[in-house]
Design an enzyme around this catalytic site. Structure first.
Site, PDB file in Angstrom:
ATOM      1  N   LEU B  33       0.812  -1.217   0.000  1.00  0.00           N
ATOM      2  CA  LEU B  33       0.000   0.000   0.000  1.00  0.00           C
ATOM      3  C   LEU B  33       0.847   1.270   0.000  1.00  0.00           C
ATOM      4  CD1 LEU B  33      -2.552  -1.259   2.683  1.00  0.00           C
ATOM      5  CD2 LEU B  33      -2.754  -1.377   0.188  1.00  0.00           C
ATOM      6  N   HIS B  37      -3.550   4.308  -1.996  1.00  0.00           N
ATOM      7  CA  HIS B  37      -4.478   3.398  -1.311  1.00  0.00           C
ATOM      8  C   HIS B  37      -5.019   4.035  -0.025  1.00  0.00           C
ATOM      9  CE1 HIS B  37      -1.720   0.460  -3.408  1.00  0.00           C
ATOM     10  NE2 HIS B  37      -2.886  -0.012  -3.791  1.00  0.00           N
ATOM     11  N   GLN B 148      -8.644   6.024  -9.501  1.00  0.00           N
ATOM     12  CA  GLN B 148      -8.796   6.367 -10.911  1.00  0.00           C
ATOM     13  C   GLN B 148      -7.466   6.402 -11.661  1.00  0.00           C
ATOM     14  OE1 GLN B 148     -11.333   9.822 -10.653  1.00  0.00           O
ATOM     15  NE2 GLN B 148     -13.161   8.550 -10.879  1.00  0.00           N
ATOM     16  N   VAL B 176      -3.645  10.015  -6.802  1.00  0.00           N
ATOM     17  CA  VAL B 176      -2.806  10.704  -5.830  1.00  0.00           C
ATOM     18  C   VAL B 176      -1.383  10.739  -6.403  1.00  0.00           C
ATOM     19  CG1 VAL B 176      -1.928  10.690  -3.464  1.00  0.00           C
ATOM     20  CG2 VAL B 176      -4.259   9.873  -3.947  1.00  0.00           C
ATOM     21  N   SER B 185       2.240   4.518  -7.381  1.00  0.00           N
ATOM     22  CA  SER B 185       2.039   3.154  -7.858  1.00  0.00           C
ATOM     23  C   SER B 185       2.937   2.233  -7.064  1.00  0.00           C
ATOM     24  CB  SER B 185       2.415   3.055  -9.342  1.00  0.00           C
ATOM     25  OG  SER B 185       2.560   1.690  -9.718  1.00  0.00           O
TER      26      SER B 185
END
Lengths: 285, 285
Positions: B33, B37, B148, B176, B185
């Site tokens: 995460l 997240h 998204q 984000v 990512s």
């Protein structure tokens, strides 16, 4: 009996029943109900749950040259029948309610859907599994009942539920037959008196084949030939398939040494009938 | 925080919470995460619901030559992070728990899954929609949150939910980014310092392209060329795709006269990064 053609209204009713702690049971159907359906509904009633019957002739599971348009329909007669059976809620959505825009999402059960009825009706089971998963999401039943005349459909739905972790118990109900053996089907109304008589060869030869297996016959090909010969001898029916398959996963069977399904589809004029029998084999291993 | 790797145990917990009248919110993830997240989880917490985070690196959505084996994993660090966020239940099933036998059932969202990431990752979105539908059936959330950054995935899940009547509200949360613009990512850890620096061209060129559109540029091909040129000029990244598409249905766009998605995928060494921006266009019709 409550009845609605509207998804939101149905959801509201179901939500209330669940809040009351009720178990929800679904009997999906395409309507034009016969004693086979009524047996499913009886079994559903025996659970003591809140029983929902859906009636929807699903265009998605009919091929372009199949009988979607002429499939028999009689909603008011059906509504009366299910009300007499003590059904709690009848759900009879329109095609527009179920498919408000072109579908791009499909649920597909591979392998099991390629054989028997799947081989000659491409897309049929994809239509079935997609609409059944929609109905499952709409009604959110705890238990769903399916007739075993469509044995392959019953196995496919079970596998879909298991693979996708749907929180639903699928129960199968054995074929209901006329006194003379003909498996009940909404399509039987299309048979002429002569075809109706000839079609008895289906259940008769299945019974005889099962008896041969019980007496020790082990060759699946011989059993298939026995049935094909009987159908060709005793009727004008055009055989779509006659097959002996594993009763669990529909895999091919050469030597009958486990539980098998003998399934067949035969056309009488334009009317395609299916029938099957599951045969237990005593294994002396 | 509760945590379980077991489906039946999870179902028991969820059932109890539902009986208490709690709304259930799911944030599905593949773990490792990052702040992206955590933003999803914050949004989930803001609903006041019972928040479930799932962590499952889904083999079904990785191609044979993709990075399933080396996808980064750190369950204990993730567990600590989600506990600090106030998550109520962490669900971290094993591959055997999710796929106890070979899957034959798949959920497929056609059309939307053929373009962009779907074009070069055959079977990827089928793996995503199948596992998400399993997670939806297991957790039975009222609301599910999706980031998204995977805009196409977000649209596909929305379409699946709508087509199959899943009783779930899908909420998307904007990308984000790091302060310098790089989209967060889990795969960013694989970038070298130099690649990390070069990768900034992705967000920068997307921003500049959006600005060109806002100032009146209407040709989708010109916008794509502008971004491709920037990436080739400022980095060693190998372009997988750069495309302007309809932001609702991902259909092709020639003239930019409605809301569009600009999406791209670029490989830096073995690491494939994706990014996107949605651009509103003022229509003076």
């Amino acid at each position: 009996m409550l009845r609605t053609a509207n998804i939101s209204e149905l959801r509201k009713i179901i939500k209330e029943e669940k809040q009351r702690g009720k178990t929800i049971v679904l009997v999906p159907s395409m309507g034009y109900l016969h004693r086979g359906h009524l047996t499913l509904i009886e079994k559903a009633k025996e659970t003591g749950a809140f029983v929902v019957v859906s009636i929807f002739v699903n265009p998605l599971q009919f091929g372009p040259n199949e009988d979607y348009a002429r499939y028999p329909r009689d909603l008011e007669r059906d509504a009366q029948l299910v009300e007499e059976c003590g059904v709690d809620l009848l759900f009879h959505p329109s095609v527009e309610e179920m498919y408000p825009r072109p579908m791009v999402t499909f649920v597909e059960v591979g392998q099991l859907d390629k054989v028997l009825c799947g081989a000659n009706r491409p897309g049929h089971f994809r239509g079935v599994t997609t609409v059944v998963s929609k109905l499952f999401h709409i009604v959110q039943p705890d238990i769903a009942f399916f007739g075993q005349k469509d044995y392959q459909q019953y196995l496919i739905i079970r596998r879909m539920v298991s693979d996708l972790n749907l929180p639903i118990e699928v129960r199968g109900v054995p074929i209901v037959r006329e006194k003379d053996g003909l498996a009940l089907s909404s399509r039987n109304v299309f048979l002429s008196a002569e075809q109706r008589q000839e079609a008895l060869v289906l259940s008769r030869s299945l019974q005889e084949a099962a008896e041969l297996i019980r007496r020790g016959k082990q060759s699946a090909r011989d059993i298939e030939d026995f049935i094909r010969t009987a159908i060709r001898r005793d009727s004008q029916g055009v055989i779509d398939y006659v097959e002996v398959r594993d009763a669990e996963d529909l895999s091919e069977v050469t030597e009958i040494n486990r539980q098998v399904l003998i399934a067949l589809a035969v056309k009488f004029g334009p009317t395609r009938l299916i029938d099957n029998i599951v045969v237990e084999v005593e294994t002396n291993v």
